[in-house]
Design an enzyme around this catalytic site. Structure first.
Site, PDB file in Angstrom:
ATOM      1  CB  THR A  96     -62.517   1.365  20.471  1.00  0.00           C
ATOM      2  OG1 THR A  96     -63.717   0.735  20.032  1.00  0.00           O
ATOM      3  CG2 THR A  96     -61.378   1.032  19.525  1.00  0.00           C
ATOM      4  CG  ASP A 100     -57.056  -5.230  25.953  1.00  0.00           C
ATOM      5  OD1 ASP A 100     -57.417  -6.390  26.233  1.00  0.00           O
ATOM      6  OD2 ASP A 100     -57.620  -4.548  25.067  1.00  0.00           O
ATOM      7  CG  HIS A 135     -50.522  -9.943  18.153  1.00  0.00           C
ATOM      8  ND1 HIS A 135     -51.347  -9.142  17.402  1.00  0.00           N
ATOM      9  CD2 HIS A 135     -50.113 -10.910  17.311  1.00  0.00           C
ATOM     10  CE1 HIS A 135     -51.424  -9.605  16.165  1.00  0.00           C
ATOM     11  NE2 HIS A 135     -50.691 -10.690  16.091  1.00  0.00           N
ATOM     12  CB  CYS A 149     -33.082 -16.663  29.730  1.00  0.00           C
ATOM     13  SG  CYS A 149     -33.536 -15.417  30.958  1.00  0.00           S
ATOM     14  CB  CYS A 207     -32.223 -10.649  31.661  1.00  0.00           C
ATOM     15  SG  CYS A 207     -32.802 -12.137  32.499  1.00  0.00           S
ATOM     16  CB  SER A 242     -60.013  -8.009  13.720  1.00  0.00           C
ATOM     17  OG  SER A 242     -58.792  -8.084  13.011  1.00  0.00           O
ATOM     18  CB  SER A 243     -58.606  -3.748  10.248  1.00  0.00           C
ATOM     19  OG  SER A 243     -57.315  -4.153  10.672  1.00  0.00           O
ATOM     20  CB  ILE A 278     -68.257  -4.356  19.206  1.00  0.00           C
ATOM     21  CG1 ILE A 278     -67.498  -4.503  17.894  1.00  0.00           C
ATOM     22  CG2 ILE A 278     -68.115  -5.605  20.066  1.00  0.00           C
ATOM     23  CD1 ILE A 278     -65.998  -4.377  18.017  1.00  0.00           C
TER      24      ILE A 278
HETATM   25  P1  NAD Z   1     -57.147  -2.599  13.916  1.00  0.00           P
HETATM   26  O1  NAD Z   1     -56.901  -1.302  14.612  1.00  0.00           O
HETATM   27  O2  NAD Z   1     -56.415  -2.891  12.671  1.00  0.00           O
HETATM   28  O3  NAD Z   1     -58.701  -2.738  13.574  1.00  0.00           O
HETATM   29  C1  NAD Z   1     -59.714  -2.504  14.523  1.00  0.00           C
HETATM   30  C2  NAD Z   1     -61.041  -2.541  13.770  1.00  0.00           C
HETATM   31  O4  NAD Z   1     -62.088  -2.405  14.726  1.00  0.00           O
HETATM   32  C3  NAD Z   1     -61.201  -1.426  12.746  1.00  0.00           C
HETATM   33  O5  NAD Z   1     -61.582  -1.975  11.504  1.00  0.00           O
HETATM   34  C4  NAD Z   1     -62.306  -0.525  13.343  1.00  0.00           C
HETATM   35  O6  NAD Z   1     -63.164   0.008  12.353  1.00  0.00           O
HETATM   36  C5  NAD Z   1     -63.061  -1.496  14.205  1.00  0.00           C
HETATM   37  N1  NAD Z   1     -63.692  -0.894  15.393  1.00  0.00           N
HETATM   38  C6  NAD Z   1     -63.102  -0.071  16.299  1.00  0.00           C
HETATM   39  N2  NAD Z   1     -63.969   0.200  17.297  1.00  0.00           N
HETATM   40  C7  NAD Z   1     -65.142  -0.441  16.979  1.00  0.00           C
HETATM   41  C8  NAD Z   1     -66.409  -0.530  17.618  1.00  0.00           C
HETATM   42  N3  NAD Z   1     -66.651   0.074  18.768  1.00  0.00           N
HETATM   43  N4  NAD Z   1     -67.377  -1.261  17.009  1.00  0.00           N
HETATM   44  C9  NAD Z   1     -67.140  -1.867  15.812  1.00  0.00           C
HETATM   45  N5  NAD Z   1     -65.964  -1.832  15.192  1.00  0.00           N
HETATM   46  C10 NAD Z   1     -64.963  -1.127  15.768  1.00  0.00           C
HETATM   47  O7  NAD Z   1     -56.917  -3.738  15.011  1.00  0.00           O
HETATM   48  P2  NAD Z   1     -56.528  -5.267  14.848  1.00  0.00           P
HETATM   49  O8  NAD Z   1     -57.251  -5.883  13.695  1.00  0.00           O
HETATM   50  O9  NAD Z   1     -56.667  -5.857  16.202  1.00  0.00           O
HETATM   51  O10 NAD Z   1     -54.985  -5.297  14.448  1.00  0.00           O
HETATM   52  C11 NAD Z   1     -54.015  -4.405  14.928  1.00  0.00           C
HETATM   53  C12 NAD Z   1     -53.069  -4.864  16.025  1.00  0.00           C
HETATM   54  O11 NAD Z   1     -53.272  -3.941  17.053  1.00  0.00           O
HETATM   55  C13 NAD Z   1     -53.256  -6.157  16.702  1.00  0.00           C
HETATM   56  O12 NAD Z   1     -52.164  -6.916  16.427  1.00  0.00           O
HETATM   57  C14 NAD Z   1     -53.250  -5.846  18.230  1.00  0.00           C
HETATM   58  O13 NAD Z   1     -52.218  -6.583  18.840  1.00  0.00           O
HETATM   59  C15 NAD Z   1     -52.896  -4.425  18.318  1.00  0.00           C
HETATM   60  N6  NAD Z   1     -53.621  -3.534  19.254  1.00  0.00           N
HETATM   61  C16 NAD Z   1     -54.178  -3.999  20.399  1.00  0.00           C
HETATM   62  C17 NAD Z   1     -54.866  -3.139  21.233  1.00  0.00           C
HETATM   63  C18 NAD Z   1     -55.467  -3.698  22.501  1.00  0.00           C
HETATM   64  O14 NAD Z   1     -54.920  -4.638  23.079  1.00  0.00           O
HETATM   65  N7  NAD Z   1     -56.621  -3.177  22.940  1.00  0.00           N
HETATM   66  C19 NAD Z   1     -55.011  -1.785  20.901  1.00  0.00           C
HETATM   67  C20 NAD Z   1     -54.414  -1.320  19.712  1.00  0.00           C
HETATM   68  C21 NAD Z   1     -53.730  -2.208  18.895  1.00  0.00           C
END
Ligand code: NAD
Length: 255
Positions: free
Chosen positions: A34, A110, A127, A138, A160, A201-202, A244
């Site tokens: 984020t 990403d 993922h 394929c 494809c 991660s949540s 983070i």
């Molecule tokens: P999630 O959105 O469920 O959880 C993200 C967590 O990070 C939340 O609890 C939030 O409070 C916390 N968070 C966000 N920014 C933060 C920061 N700066 N500092 C501290 N905490 C912070 O995401 P998840 O657990 O990864 O699961 C959701 C799915 O989303 C995954 O399967 C993933 O593939 C996909 N996803 C990926 C991306 C990416 O690649 N960047 C973006 C969105 C979703």
């Protein structure tokens, strides 16, 4: 100057755990990206507050859903394409460079861990990756620039070139099977480590969220760095509710 006396207790504790561990693994979710400008799913303003995810079976069953999926891909892609690794990614890369962290297991699609300097063979993508597409039949790789031109220019859905199968972004959708190789690698790394660090991660998306449980059951220390509580907070040896980038920068001594 990196003065240990000025560190918070959580920073000191994680530094200490990293110094003592034999083999650490980092497990990341959308929260680490984020600060690079990519919204997560569940935070206020996150992607799901704006649109519901497309289930895999709907993608397979409906041409309109496939169109909607590609519209989203090319709409979101600009945000992804412009994103650069932030200090949280760099802190993780530094721990890998030092040899403290053996593998980075990520739910993210990403590619920012690789961009921050973590060797590709040390990144386990559970993922998939949104930098290319693949045939569901394929497995042939398809480049997004070609699909974008055909879809946005001529309204053509990708097919494809080898087998005529349905082409999809190389990410794992809800309802789609997880990729076997990465899952096995992630489980192996999780079993072998003695310190498992969750970052951003949540911990509600399964089966990925089962990995910290496996690590803990296997006797590893469990650390969670996430700004909000997760269902595993009570089981963690250290749970840090903080931002983070600034937190990890202090742990690694990057600021
Ligand atoms: P999630 O959105 O469920 O959880 C993200 C967590 O990070 C939340 O609890 C939030 O409070 C916390 N968070 C966000 N920014 C933060 C920061 N700066 N500092 C501290 N905490 C912070 O995401 P998840 O657990 O990864 O699961 C959701 C799915 O989303 C995954 O399967 C993933 O593939 C996909 N996803 C990926 C991306 C990416 O690649 N960047 C973006 C969105 C979703």
């Amino acid at each position: 100057m990196d003065d240990p006396q000025r560190k918070t207790p959580a920073v000191r504790r994680l530094r200490d755990m990293l110094e003592r561990c034999r083999r650490a693994v980092v497990f990341t979710g959308a929260g680490i990206s984020t600060e690079s400008g990519i919204p997560d799913f569940r935070s206020p303003g996150g992607i799901w507050t704006r649109m519901a995810p497309i289930q895999f079976e709907d993608f397979l069953a409906s041409e309109e859903m496939r169109r909607e999926s590609w519209r989203r891909t090319f709409g979101l892609r600009d945000a992804f394409a412009e994103a650069r690794p932030n200090i949280g990614h760099h802190a993780v890369a530094e721990l890998v460079r030092r040899g403290t962290v053996q593998a980075v297991i990520t739910q993210n699609i990403d590619g920012l861990h690789q961009q921050s300097g973590v060797p590709a063979e040390k990144v386990i993508e559970l993922h998939g990756n949104n930098g290319h597409a693949a045939c569901l039949q394929c497995g042939e790789r398809h480049e997004l620039d070609v699909i974008r031109q055909a879809f946005l220019g001529r309204d053509e859905l990708p097919e494809c070139r080898l087998c005529g199968g349905i082409v999809k972004l190389a990410t794992i959708s809800f309802g789609q099977a997880m990729p076997v190789g990465p899952v096995l690698n992630a489980e192996r790394e999780t079993r072998e480590c003695d310190l498992f660090i969750v970052i951003g991660s949540s911990l509600v998306v399964f089966p990925a969220a089962g990995l910290p449980v496996l690590a803990k059951r296997n006797g590893a220390g469990l650390v969670i760095v996430n700004r909000e509580q997760t269902p595993l907070h009570d089981e963690a040896d250290l749970a840090v509710e903080d931002e983070i980038g600034p937190f990890m920068a202090q742990v690694v001594g990057l600021n």
